[in-house]
Write a protein that holds these residues in place. Structure first.
Motif, PDB file in Angstrom:
ATOM      1  N   LEU A 117      10.641 -39.035 -22.469  1.00 26.10           N
ATOM      2  CA  LEU A 117      10.021 -40.094 -21.676  1.00 26.10           C
ATOM      3  C   LEU A 117       9.559 -39.594 -20.315  1.00 26.10           C
ATOM      4  O   LEU A 117       8.579 -40.089 -19.753  1.00 26.10           O
TER       5      LEU A 117
ATOM      6  N   LYS B 222       6.033 -49.214 -19.895  1.00 27.44           N
ATOM      7  CA  LYS B 222       5.675 -48.444 -21.078  1.00 27.44           C
ATOM      8  C   LYS B 222       6.073 -46.985 -20.913  1.00 27.44           C
ATOM      9  O   LYS B 222       6.444 -46.325 -21.856  1.00 27.44           O
ATOM     10  N   LYS B 223       5.946 -46.482 -19.702  1.00 27.95           N
ATOM     11  CA  LYS B 223       6.291 -45.095 -19.414  1.00 27.95           C
ATOM     12  C   LYS B 223       7.071 -45.089 -18.116  1.00 27.95           C
ATOM     13  O   LYS B 223       6.487 -45.161 -17.034  1.00 27.95           O
TER      14      LYS B 223
ATOM     15  N   THR C 118       3.796 -44.158 -36.306  1.00 32.37           N
ATOM     16  CA  THR C 118       3.439 -43.231 -35.226  1.00 32.37           C
ATOM     17  C   THR C 118       3.219 -41.808 -35.693  1.00 32.37           C
ATOM     18  O   THR C 118       2.332 -41.113 -35.209  1.00 32.37           O
TER      19      THR C 118
ATOM     20  N   SER D  23       9.517 -47.222 -25.931  1.00 35.31           N
ATOM     21  CA  SER D  23       8.411 -47.614 -25.050  1.00 35.31           C
ATOM     22  C   SER D  23       8.834 -48.630 -23.998  1.00 35.31           C
ATOM     23  O   SER D  23       8.169 -48.780 -22.976  1.00 35.31           O
ATOM     24  N   GLU D  24       9.958 -49.314 -24.230  1.00 32.14           N
ATOM     25  CA  GLU D  24      10.427 -50.304 -23.261  1.00 32.14           C
ATOM     26  C   GLU D  24      11.535 -49.751 -22.378  1.00 32.14           C
ATOM     27  O   GLU D  24      12.192 -50.515 -21.660  1.00 32.14           O
TER      28      GLU D  24
ATOM     29  N   ARG E 186       6.119 -37.744 -29.589  1.00 28.78           N
ATOM     30  CA  ARG E 186       5.335 -38.980 -29.649  1.00 28.78           C
ATOM     31  C   ARG E 186       6.157 -40.117 -30.257  1.00 28.78           C
ATOM     32  O   ARG E 186       6.112 -41.265 -29.775  1.00 28.78           O
TER      33      ARG E 186
ATOM     34  N   ASN F 205       8.676 -41.497 -27.706  1.00 25.13           N
ATOM     35  CA  ASN F 205       8.018 -42.338 -26.712  1.00 25.13           C
ATOM     36  C   ASN F 205       7.651 -43.697 -27.286  1.00 25.13           C
ATOM     37  O   ASN F 205       7.717 -44.710 -26.584  1.00 25.13           O
ATOM     38  N   ALA F 206       7.275 -43.735 -28.554  1.00 23.52           N
ATOM     39  CA  ALA F 206       6.940 -45.017 -29.174  1.00 23.52           C
ATOM     40  C   ALA F 206       8.184 -45.870 -29.378  1.00 23.52           C
ATOM     41  O   ALA F 206       8.189 -47.074 -29.089  1.00 23.52           O
TER      42      ALA F 206
END
Length: 438
Positions: free
Chosen positions: A89, A297-298, A55, A37-38, A30, A33-34
């Protein structure tokens, strides 16, 4: 590198960094991914630290200092993408990610950042040495060694040079991570999908550390990988792993190493630009395209297929040989059709051939698995492949049949050993394919 001479300073790892109740290393997944995120572009270390603090529970220095890769670019500290980031990701959190993350810890290569002390670039020699010197027995892991008490005993034995009041805390933390990542049940890994991803990750880290270069041959890189105890670190059989590793390394070089991120929607701010290498002509996307990719974002265009394809290609030869030899040895070279072990020389040496009941190639695509393999003498191997002999599933009690004049074995019960785990469904497919069953 002489890992035995490195001083171990577990630092924040020895604190109660509280991974919470998330299964496995879900919080690390997590957090990655945070932070990214870009998309696949480097992120300022201070920004990443703030994001992780918001996070995930616990000290954000644990993922930054022990799992992710750091780099100083023009005086600024960044966290940069590699195979661990890509996998986080590209797909949901799973056991393969956990095992890959533990590889990142054991590889103990996290780069440098502003004001980092020299030993922090290799932050976990204690974890690495415990695996190589205690858990590894030469061809597989002895997971009975992975207990908090045994880890503490190793750290306290004098074999390690470490700075901490007591090794108990980081011993229990390390054991907890092994438990969370399901590595306590792992003994051998060369047939695991995550293994080739771990090799990509290892090569990424060594390339960023300038221990290898893309100008090296695949064979030279393989020699380096072996010298760095990669088989021990990833529980890979050293008799089989080089076959798989060479193909994966060749694929890594063909993809340009870290340049592969440029073709996955990464912006120009990828690690390559700070390695002192100029990207090849045509690899950079337009400014508009890069900007659009950075907004995702993903990322939806990230795929692990290139790594998994390399793994599959490399393992095909390894698995075929390993499975075939195992089945032939299990049945002592006795032919499944006639039951005879063919003697081939005066010493009494016997011979058989392993055959897939349902062929693995196109168009049949049978599984390359033990439960689809039987041993045959050369004559009956050829006859079986042509349908001249076959096996009647006989409601789960298979019997050998002949479609030719060779009736000496017709009606013979197929001898199957329980440890083989052979799947009768494949002889049923074979019988239907050659028209012996309606």
């Amino acid at each position: 590198m002489d890992w035995r001479s490195l001083e171990s300073r577990p630092g924040s790892f020895s604190k109660n960094f509280g991974w919470g109740d998330a299964p496995g290393l879900g919080l690390l997944h997590r957090a990655i991914n945070a932070v990214f995120s870009e998309g696949l572009k480097r992120v300022p270390r201070d920004t990443a630290r703030e994001i992780i603090a918001r996070t995930a529970d616990g000290d954000p220095l644990v993922p930054l200092n022990f799992f992710l890769y750091n780099q100083v670019v023009r005086g600024e500290s960044y966290i940069v993408p590699d195979q661990l980031v890509l996998e986080a990701l590209a797909r949901d959190h799973d056991q393969s990610f956990d095992r890959l993350a533990m590889c990142a810890l054991n590889f103990s290569r996290v780069g440098i950042w502003d004001r980092a002390r020299p030993y922090q670039s290799h932050p976990a020699p204690w974890a690495r040495r415990f695996v190589v010197e205690e858990v590894w027995n030469g061809d597989r892991w002895d997971v009975s060694k992975i207990t908090a008490d045994k880890i503490e005993e190793f750290f306290s034995s004098g074999a390690m040079i470490y700075s901490a009041a007591t090794p108990r805390k980081f011993a229990t933390n390390l054991h907890y991570l092994y438990q969370q990542s399901s590595l306590l049940g792992l003994t051998s890994s060369e047939r695991e999908d995550w293994w080739s991803s771990a090799l990509f990750l290892f090569l990424d880290r060594c390339l960023l550390d300038r221990e290898i270069s893309l100008s090296m041959s695949a064979q030279d890189i393989l020699a380096f990988v072996e010298s760095e105890d990669y088989w021990a670190l990833t529980a890979a059989n050293p008799a089989l792993a080089p076959y798989a590793a060479l193909s994966v390394i060749e694929e890594y070089l063909a993809l340009g190493g870290l340049d592969r991120f440029l073709n996955m929607g990464a912006t120009a701010d990828t690690p390559e630009t700070s390695l002192g290498e100029t990207p090849r002509s045509g690899t950079l996307q337009s400014t508009a395209t890069r900007r659009e990719n950075a907004k995702r974002k993903k990322p939806t265009d990230l795929t692990l297929t290139v790594v998994q394809r390399a793994y599959a290609q490399a393992q095909r030869q390894v698995r075929n040989r390993q499975h075939a030899e195992w089945v032939k040895s299990l049945y002592e070279n006795r032919c499944a059709i006639c039951g005879v072990a063919l003697t081939i020389d005066p010493t009494g040496k016997t011979y058989s051939e392993a055959g897939h009941v349902k062929p693995v190639g196109d168009p049949f695509r049978g599984p390359d698995h033990l439960n689809n393999i039987l041993p045959f003498c050369p004559n009956h191997h050829k006859a079986f492949d042509r349908g001249g002999v076959w096996i009647d599933p006989n409601q789960g009690e298979p019997i050998v049949r002949s479609a030719t004049d060779d009736t000496g074995f017709d009606g013979r019960k197929l001898e199957l050993l329980a440890e083989h785990g052979f799947a009768v469904e494949f002889v049923e497919w074979h019988a239907h394919y050659f028209g012996h069953l309606s």
